[in-house]
Design a protein around this motif. Structure first.
Motif, PDB file in Angstrom:
ATOM      1  N   ARG A  95     -14.152  28.347  -8.377  1.00  0.00           N
ATOM      2  CA  ARG A  95     -14.038  28.428  -9.822  1.00  0.00           C
ATOM      3  C   ARG A  95     -13.573  29.833 -10.152  1.00  0.00           C
ATOM      4  O   ARG A  95     -14.190  30.812  -9.764  1.00  0.00           O
ATOM      5  N   ALA A  99     -16.034  31.777 -16.667  1.00  0.00           N
ATOM      6  CA  ALA A  99     -16.264  31.335 -18.040  1.00  0.00           C
ATOM      7  C   ALA A  99     -16.410  29.833 -18.149  1.00  0.00           C
ATOM      8  O   ALA A  99     -16.511  29.307 -19.233  1.00  0.00           O
ATOM      9  N   GLY A 100     -16.425  29.147 -17.037  1.00  0.00           N
ATOM     10  CA  GLY A 100     -16.681  27.720 -17.103  1.00  0.00           C
ATOM     11  C   GLY A 100     -15.469  26.868 -16.862  1.00  0.00           C
ATOM     12  O   GLY A 100     -15.414  25.729 -17.304  1.00  0.00           O
ATOM     13  N   THR A 101     -14.516  27.395 -16.173  1.00  0.00           N
ATOM     14  CA  THR A 101     -13.374  26.566 -15.806  1.00  0.00           C
ATOM     15  C   THR A 101     -13.772  25.624 -14.682  1.00  0.00           C
ATOM     16  O   THR A 101     -14.800  25.797 -14.042  1.00  0.00           O
ATOM     17  N   ALA A 102     -12.941  24.640 -14.455  1.00  0.00           N
ATOM     18  CA  ALA A 102     -13.258  23.608 -13.480  1.00  0.00           C
ATOM     19  C   ALA A 102     -13.035  24.102 -12.058  1.00  0.00           C
ATOM     20  O   ALA A 102     -12.365  25.103 -11.820  1.00  0.00           O
ATOM     21  N   LEU A 103     -13.590  23.373 -11.112  1.00  0.00           N
ATOM     22  CA  LEU A 103     -13.450  23.704  -9.702  1.00  0.00           C
ATOM     23  C   LEU A 103     -12.112  23.238  -9.159  1.00  0.00           C
ATOM     24  O   LEU A 103     -11.611  22.182  -9.520  1.00  0.00           O
TER      25      LEU A 103
ATOM     26  N   MET B  31     -20.835  22.636 -19.589  1.00  0.00           N
ATOM     27  CA  MET B  31     -19.520  22.063 -19.339  1.00  0.00           C
ATOM     28  C   MET B  31     -19.672  20.688 -18.686  1.00  0.00           C
ATOM     29  O   MET B  31     -20.566  20.476 -17.858  1.00  0.00           O
ATOM     30  N   PHE B  33     -17.061  17.724 -16.804  1.00  0.00           N
ATOM     31  CA  PHE B  33     -15.727  17.464 -16.289  1.00  0.00           C
ATOM     32  C   PHE B  33     -15.671  16.047 -15.722  1.00  0.00           C
ATOM     33  O   PHE B  33     -16.670  15.506 -15.269  1.00  0.00           O
ATOM     34  N   TYR B  35     -13.542  13.991 -12.695  1.00  0.00           N
ATOM     35  CA  TYR B  35     -12.679  14.119 -11.523  1.00  0.00           C
ATOM     36  C   TYR B  35     -12.324  12.730 -10.997  1.00  0.00           C
ATOM     37  O   TYR B  35     -13.076  11.767 -11.171  1.00  0.00           O
ATOM     38  N   LEU B  45      -9.076  17.182 -10.760  1.00  0.00           N
ATOM     39  CA  LEU B  45      -9.620  17.234 -12.113  1.00  0.00           C
ATOM     40  C   LEU B  45      -8.761  16.411 -13.063  1.00  0.00           C
ATOM     41  O   LEU B  45      -7.541  16.592 -13.116  1.00  0.00           O
ATOM     42  N   THR B  48     -11.456  18.213 -18.923  1.00  0.00           N
ATOM     43  CA  THR B  48     -12.708  18.815 -19.362  1.00  0.00           C
ATOM     44  C   THR B  48     -13.128  18.100 -20.632  1.00  0.00           C
ATOM     45  O   THR B  48     -12.342  18.008 -21.588  1.00  0.00           O
ATOM     46  N   VAL B  96     -21.923  21.684 -15.489  1.00  0.00           N
ATOM     47  CA  VAL B  96     -22.435  23.032 -15.250  1.00  0.00           C
ATOM     48  C   VAL B  96     -23.667  23.183 -16.138  1.00  0.00           C
ATOM     49  O   VAL B  96     -23.556  23.131 -17.364  1.00  0.00           O
ATOM     50  N   MET B 101     -24.182  29.345 -14.241  1.00  0.00           N
ATOM     51  CA  MET B 101     -22.764  29.267 -13.911  1.00  0.00           C
ATOM     52  C   MET B 101     -22.531  29.203 -12.420  1.00  0.00           C
ATOM     53  O   MET B 101     -21.457  28.837 -11.973  1.00  0.00           O
ATOM     54  N   GLN B 104     -22.760  23.809  -9.968  1.00  0.00           N
ATOM     55  CA  GLN B 104     -22.038  22.699 -10.583  1.00  0.00           C
ATOM     56  C   GLN B 104     -22.409  21.441  -9.825  1.00  0.00           C
ATOM     57  O   GLN B 104     -22.282  21.382  -8.600  1.00  0.00           O
TER      58      GLN B 104
END
Lengths: 115, 115
Positions: A95, A99-103, B31, B33, B35, B45, B48, B96, B101, B104
């Motif tokens: 990641r 700031a919480g972006t996706a993996l 968060m 997501f 996938y 992905l 979001t 998340v 953080m 996940q």
């Protein structure tokens, strides 16, 4: 561009031995996190271990440890004392910018443990 | 850790139909997501899921094909619309946890087969 590379499609190990699964990453962002997941044949994704880019020490969780070499951009997973139940697919993920972006995932490594 | 449930766990559908997958978390999360994991592949992905607003889609995924809702901080749905055999995959919800953080987690996945 951000990328995760796992070069070992398959690994074989005997019970009770240690095994290292390789992972290299590419990012120009100084803030990032590295994750390892285990996916057994059932399909669930099991979170194993996390390493932050600013963490001073290598992460450890029971039999799992992450060998983090920042200069080499590698984040190898070490499993000590392998067990038959460790046979699964293992994914390395990153990641970027916490700031919480996706993996972003690598292609995975299949680990087979034999008795 | 967060406990995540997904419904259905698996389904077999006819081409041209739609399926809605639900993701429920036992605690509020920052968060969420969605996938997709195609057979023998890594995770990709889709989008979001944003609470109270439109989802943010990755390149190659569009809202008409994969509409997503997230009405609150613990629930989201993904619809796979007008399905074709190429949509046969495992669909995974991921979260998340608030204030964590470095973690996940993934739901158990929905294994979809389209005939």
């Amino acid at each position: 561009a951000q990328k995760i590379t796992q070069t070992q499609p398959g690994m074989f190990v005997q019970e009770k031995e240690a095994v290292t699964l390789d992972c290299t990453y590419d990012t120009s962002d100084p803030s990032y996190g590295l994750f390892w997941y285990k996916q057994p044949s059932s399909g669930e994704m099991i979170f194993l271990i996390y390493q932050g880019s600013y963490d001073q020490q290598n992460a450890t969780e029971g039999r799992y440890s992450l060998n983090f070499q920042k200069a080499r951009k590698s984040a190898n997973l070490v499993i000590s004392a392998s067990q038959l139940g460790d046979s699964a697919m293992y994914f390395c993920a990153m990641r970027v910018n916490q700031a919480g972006t996706a993996l972003i995932f690598g292609k995975g490594t299949t680990l087979s443990v034999s008795s | 850790s967060a406990v995540i449930s997904q419904k259905p766990s698996r389904d077999i559908c006819q081409r041209g139909t739609s399926l809605t997958i639900q993701c429920q978390v036992d605690s509020q999360v920052t968060m969420m997501f969605w996938y997709r994991q195609q057979p023998g592949q890594s995770l990709t992905l889709i989008a979001t899921a944003n609470q109270g607003s439109e989802a943010t889609y990755e390149s190659g995924f569009v809202i008409d094909k994969f509409p997503i809702s997230r009405p609150n901080l613990t629930f989201s749905t993904l619809t796979v619309s007008n399905m074709s055999p190429e949509d046969s995959s495992i669909y995974l919800c991921s979260v998340v946890p608030r204030g964590h953080m470095g973690e996940q987690f993934f739901g158990p996945g929905t294994r979809l087969t389209v005939l």
